[in-house]
Design an enzyme around this catalytic site. Structure first.
Site, PDB file in Angstrom:
ATOM      1  N   GLU A   1       0.937  -1.011   0.006  1.00  0.00           N
ATOM      2  CA  GLU A   1       0.215   0.115  -0.059  1.00  0.00           C
ATOM      3  C   GLU A   1       1.050   1.300   0.036  1.00  0.00           C
ATOM      4  O   GLU A   1       0.715   2.215  -0.622  1.00  0.00           O
ATOM      5  CB  GLU A   1      -0.890  -0.126   1.263  1.00  0.00           C
ATOM      6  CG  GLU A   1      -2.122  -1.150   1.356  1.00  0.00           C
ATOM      7  CD  GLU A   1      -2.598  -1.014  -0.096  1.00  0.00           C
ATOM      8  OE1 GLU A   1      -3.503  -0.227  -0.457  1.00  0.00           O
ATOM      9  OE2 GLU A   1      -2.778  -2.240  -0.584  1.00  0.00           O
TER      10      GLU A   1
ATOM     11  N   TRP B   1       1.815   1.891  -3.387  1.00  0.00           N
ATOM     12  CA  TRP B   1       0.846   2.252  -4.201  1.00  0.00           C
ATOM     13  C   TRP B   1       0.881   3.889  -3.959  1.00  0.00           C
ATOM     14  O   TRP B   1       0.666   4.737  -5.100  1.00  0.00           O
ATOM     15  CB  TRP B   1      -0.736   2.117  -3.909  1.00  0.00           C
ATOM     16  CG  TRP B   1      -1.222   0.806  -4.557  1.00  0.00           C
ATOM     17  CD1 TRP B   1      -1.288  -0.387  -4.217  1.00  0.00           C
ATOM     18  CD2 TRP B   1      -1.748   0.633  -5.865  1.00  0.00           C
ATOM     19  NE1 TRP B   1      -1.975  -1.285  -4.695  1.00  0.00           N
ATOM     20  CE2 TRP B   1      -1.916  -0.616  -5.897  1.00  0.00           C
ATOM     21  CE3 TRP B   1      -1.917   1.533  -6.976  1.00  0.00           C
ATOM     22  CZ2 TRP B   1      -2.601  -0.954  -7.227  1.00  0.00           C
ATOM     23  CZ3 TRP B   1      -2.263   1.288  -7.991  1.00  0.00           C
ATOM     24  CH2 TRP B   1      -2.726  -0.158  -8.288  1.00  0.00           C
TER      25      TRP B   1
ATOM     26  N   TRP C   1     -19.958  11.957 -20.392  1.00  0.00           N
ATOM     27  CA  TRP C   1     -20.583  11.962 -19.016  1.00  0.00           C
ATOM     28  C   TRP C   1     -21.847  12.909 -18.899  1.00  0.00           C
ATOM     29  O   TRP C   1     -22.277  13.666 -19.518  1.00  0.00           O
ATOM     30  CB  TRP C   1     -19.454  12.640 -17.989  1.00  0.00           C
ATOM     31  CG  TRP C   1     -18.192  12.279 -17.889  1.00  0.00           C
ATOM     32  CD1 TRP C   1     -17.244  12.986 -18.618  1.00  0.00           C
ATOM     33  CD2 TRP C   1     -17.710  11.114 -17.369  1.00  0.00           C
ATOM     34  NE1 TRP C   1     -15.918  12.123 -18.302  1.00  0.00           N
ATOM     35  CE2 TRP C   1     -16.281  10.982 -17.790  1.00  0.00           C
ATOM     36  CE3 TRP C   1     -18.275   9.905 -16.847  1.00  0.00           C
ATOM     37  CZ2 TRP C   1     -15.579   9.728 -17.345  1.00  0.00           C
ATOM     38  CZ3 TRP C   1     -17.662   8.859 -16.465  1.00  0.00           C
ATOM     39  CH2 TRP C   1     -16.178   8.887 -16.649  1.00  0.00           C
TER      40      TRP C   1
ATOM     41  N   ASN D   1     -10.603   2.847   2.473  1.00  0.00           N
ATOM     42  CA  ASN D   1     -10.338   2.652   0.967  1.00  0.00           C
ATOM     43  C   ASN D   1     -11.383   1.830   0.176  1.00  0.00           C
ATOM     44  O   ASN D   1     -11.552   2.322  -1.124  1.00  0.00           O
ATOM     45  CB  ASN D   1      -8.954   1.945   1.028  1.00  0.00           C
ATOM     46  CG  ASN D   1      -8.462   2.057  -0.245  1.00  0.00           C
ATOM     47  OD1 ASN D   1      -8.354   2.664  -1.252  1.00  0.00           O
ATOM     48  ND2 ASN D   1      -8.126   0.608  -0.711  1.00  0.00           N
TER      49      ASN D   1
ATOM     50  N   TRP E   1     -15.636  11.862 -13.276  1.00  0.00           N
ATOM     51  CA  TRP E   1     -14.674  11.783 -12.270  1.00  0.00           C
ATOM     52  C   TRP E   1     -14.222  12.975 -11.714  1.00  0.00           C
ATOM     53  O   TRP E   1     -13.909  13.119 -10.290  1.00  0.00           O
ATOM     54  CB  TRP E   1     -13.551  10.873 -12.577  1.00  0.00           C
ATOM     55  CG  TRP E   1     -12.856  11.140 -13.451  1.00  0.00           C
ATOM     56  CD1 TRP E   1     -13.007  10.740 -15.118  1.00  0.00           C
ATOM     57  CD2 TRP E   1     -11.470  12.024 -13.698  1.00  0.00           C
ATOM     58  NE1 TRP E   1     -11.909  11.257 -15.738  1.00  0.00           N
ATOM     59  CE2 TRP E   1     -11.128  12.177 -14.928  1.00  0.00           C
ATOM     60  CE3 TRP E   1     -10.866  12.528 -12.390  1.00  0.00           C
ATOM     61  CZ2 TRP E   1      -9.795  12.702 -15.334  1.00  0.00           C
ATOM     62  CZ3 TRP E   1      -9.530  13.192 -12.918  1.00  0.00           C
ATOM     63  CH2 TRP E   1      -9.083  13.095 -14.116  1.00  0.00           C
TER      64      TRP E   1
ATOM     65  N   TRP F   1      -9.167   8.101  -8.142  1.00  0.00           N
ATOM     66  CA  TRP F   1     -10.617   8.537  -8.933  1.00  0.00           C
ATOM     67  C   TRP F   1     -10.287   8.025 -10.410  1.00  0.00           C
ATOM     68  O   TRP F   1     -11.123   7.368 -11.170  1.00  0.00           O
ATOM     69  CB  TRP F   1     -10.805   9.949  -8.967  1.00  0.00           C
ATOM     70  CG  TRP F   1     -11.466  10.439  -7.912  1.00  0.00           C
ATOM     71  CD1 TRP F   1     -11.258  10.675  -6.397  1.00  0.00           C
ATOM     72  CD2 TRP F   1     -13.046  10.092  -7.660  1.00  0.00           C
ATOM     73  NE1 TRP F   1     -12.300  10.857  -5.689  1.00  0.00           N
ATOM     74  CE2 TRP F   1     -13.402  10.490  -6.382  1.00  0.00           C
ATOM     75  CE3 TRP F   1     -13.956   9.629  -8.425  1.00  0.00           C
ATOM     76  CZ2 TRP F   1     -14.640  10.480  -5.953  1.00  0.00           C
ATOM     77  CZ3 TRP F   1     -15.286   9.512  -8.312  1.00  0.00           C
ATOM     78  CH2 TRP F   1     -15.627   9.935  -6.831  1.00  0.00           C
TER      79      TRP F   1
END
Ligand SMILES: Cc1cc2nc3c(=O)[nH]c(=O)nc-3n(C[C@H](O)[C@H](O)[C@H](O)COP(=O)(O)OP(=O)(O)OC[C@H]3O[C@@H](n4cnc5c(N)ncnc54)[C@H](O)[C@@H]3O)c2cc1C
Length: 471
Positions: A280, A283, A312, A347, A365, A388
């Site tokens: 993590e 990440w 969108w 998360n 987004w 996102w």
């Protein structure tokens, strides 16, 4: 010689390379430059600004214990920083400025402008590496490109960290501080920023001591159980260190070291909970390196250019219901209430609500990204944008567009007894463990809980078609 350590997203005194370097140059003054208009433009959350302010108070005490005075400058925007910094340096006969580099486009522009102006006036400015485990730009593919896929990136990071282990810069020694000015008084609040609810503040004690206390507790009680627990939002299964990492009250290196201590020095083998937690941290590293390597990400561009053509929906009412936790999907609504109330969201739920917004509601987004920033105490450009774009399938190594989470199934899987739902949606507390994930129309009416905004099946198909048509 008198030097400055200019604090930004590194609000700590240990493992602080810029501070170490400034002290090596000579007598050191610490500086923070507040820029409230810029923070508004970046859409920062009042909870985050308040958390940082409280962190700055803690930092000031730590610095004073080393005889380092803490000065506060305030400008409106970053474009005002170079002049203000130069004037400050001239007033205090500063010869060198040290800071840890930041990787967003605006941050780099600001620093370049400062560097030029200071240099023109004979003052040196040096950027150090203090925000990540590895220097962004130093982890490249065989063809000298940036990794766009996480797994090989993480493998390369692990290899680098094995051959050149991360070294924590030690706590600096006390300086004598003779002849330096005194510290400035720091504001308790920022004008123009509402103060968050006291219960939110209480949940996030600020400063490095608070960060280390959280890390120790997590290392003792939860790190080894990270794999089975981390996806269950009702459990204290993750570290909740993100606000401290985002503000630099703790460094990624300090977290890595703590994990290695639990795992007898290993990063890749040993306890799976620990190695997964290190993944993590990688990440976080991945998104920081991407923001550095792809400046367009700081400018609202998708990592996959073809996804810019997604049509969108313009649906301000649906967006508003999502923001307010009134979509009629209990797990989405509970998560949104957690965000707005605590400044943080688990998360797993960040992924669930982001997918729901971008796929089921087919809403851009960028709107979700900005709403998160306006509420997160850990709001951070690289991770927020990365998360996102992952959820919206527009990102580097993102969820494939045809794999749309079903939020009700996610709820059944990761909150099987509805403990998280009952906490955040007390109006549904009397429903059975089975029904609470998707109440019947009769229950919804009786409990005054909204019907679902969209049908999950048909909206899923609509999203897949919107992406498939890009080809
Ligand atoms: C849509 C979306 C938006 C997000 N926005 C942010 C944000 O603004 N700021 C932020 O710090 N994180 C963000 N994340 C990543 C992640 O959700 C949080 O870092 C994590 O929930 C923080 O909880 P924790 O500290 O208990 O994490 P832990 O599980 O204890 O992980 C340890 C640390 O690793 C880092 N980390 C963990 N997961 C990720 C991840 N997926 N991406 C990047 N870093 C990670 C964080 O710094 C975290 O504190 C976002 C994720 C998504 C899907």
């Amino acid at each position: 010689m008198t030097a400055i350590c200019w604090f930004r997203t590194d609000l700590r005194i240990e493992d602080q390379p810029a501070l170490t370097a400034a002290l090596e140059d000579g007598q050191t003054i610490a500086l923070f430059i507040a820029s409230p208009t810029q923070w508004h433009q970046h859409g920062d959350a009042p909870a985050k600004v308040d958390f940082w302010l409280r962190g700055l108070h803690a930092l000031k005490s730590e610095l004073e214990s080393l005889n380092i005075p803490f000065k506060w400058l305030q400008v409106e925007q970053w474009e005002d920083v170079p002049e203000a910094l130069l004037t400050f340096c001239q007033q205090h006969q500063i010869e060198s400025v040290h800071c840890n580099r930041e990787h967003g486009v605006n941050e780099r522009r600001r620093d370049r402008a400062c560097y030029r102006l200071l240099n023109d006036h004979g003052i040196s400015m040096t950027g150090h590496h203090g925000g990540t485990l590895l220097v962004p730009g130093s982890v490249k593919t065989g063809s000298d490109g940036y990794y766009r896929v996480f797994t090989p990136f993480a493998k390369a990071c692990r290899e680098k960290l094995r051959t050149a282990p991360y070294r924590i810069a030690p706590l600096p020694r006390k300086q004598n501080g003779n002849g330096l000015p005194g510290s400035d008084a720091l504001p308790e609040t920022m004008p123009g920023w509402e103060r968050p609810d006291p219960s939110l503040q209480k949940g996030w004690s600020a400063g490095s001591d608070a960060a280390h206390a959280r890390l120790s507790l997590f290392a003792e009680q939860a790190m080894m159980r990270y794999v089975p627990d981390r996806d269950y939002p009702a459990l204290p299964g993750t570290s909740t260190l993100s606000p401290y990492l985002a503000s630099g009250m703790i460094s990624a290196g300090q977290c890595l070291h703590a994990a290695m201590i639990v795992n007898q020095g290993e990063t890749d083998t040993g306890n799976q909970g620990v190695t997964t937690w290190i993944t993590e941290l990688l990440w976080r590293e991945f998104y920081q390196h991407l923001i550095f390597g792809f400046p367009a990400l700081s400018m609202h561009q998708p990592m996959r250019p073809e996804t810019d053509a997604v049509v969108w929906r313009e649906a301000p009412n649906d967006f508003e219901e999502w923001c307010q936790g009134k979509t009629g999907v209990p797990i989405v609504d509970a998560a949104m209430r957690q965000l707005v109330t605590t400044g943080w969201m688990h998360n797993r739920l960040r992924m669930v609500v982001a997918m729901y917004l971008t796929k089921n509601l087919l809403i851009n987004w960028r709107l979700g990204e900005a709403f998160f920033m306006r509420h997160l105490v850990d709001g951070e450009l690289a991770a927020n944008n990365g998360g996102w774009q992952w959820s919206a399938s527009t990102g580097a190594d993102s969820a494939p567009y045809f794999r749309v989470f079903n939020p009700v199934s996610q709820s059944q899987k990761f909150d099987p007894k509805g403990a998280f739902l009952r906490h955040w949606l007390p109006e549904l507390a009397t429903l059975s463990d089975r029904e609470i994930h998707d109440p019947s129309p009769v229950s919804r009416q009786a409990l005054n809980y909204p019907l679902q905004l969209v049908d999950l099946k048909t909206s899923r198909v609509r999203a897949i078609e919107a992406f498939a048509s890009l080809r």
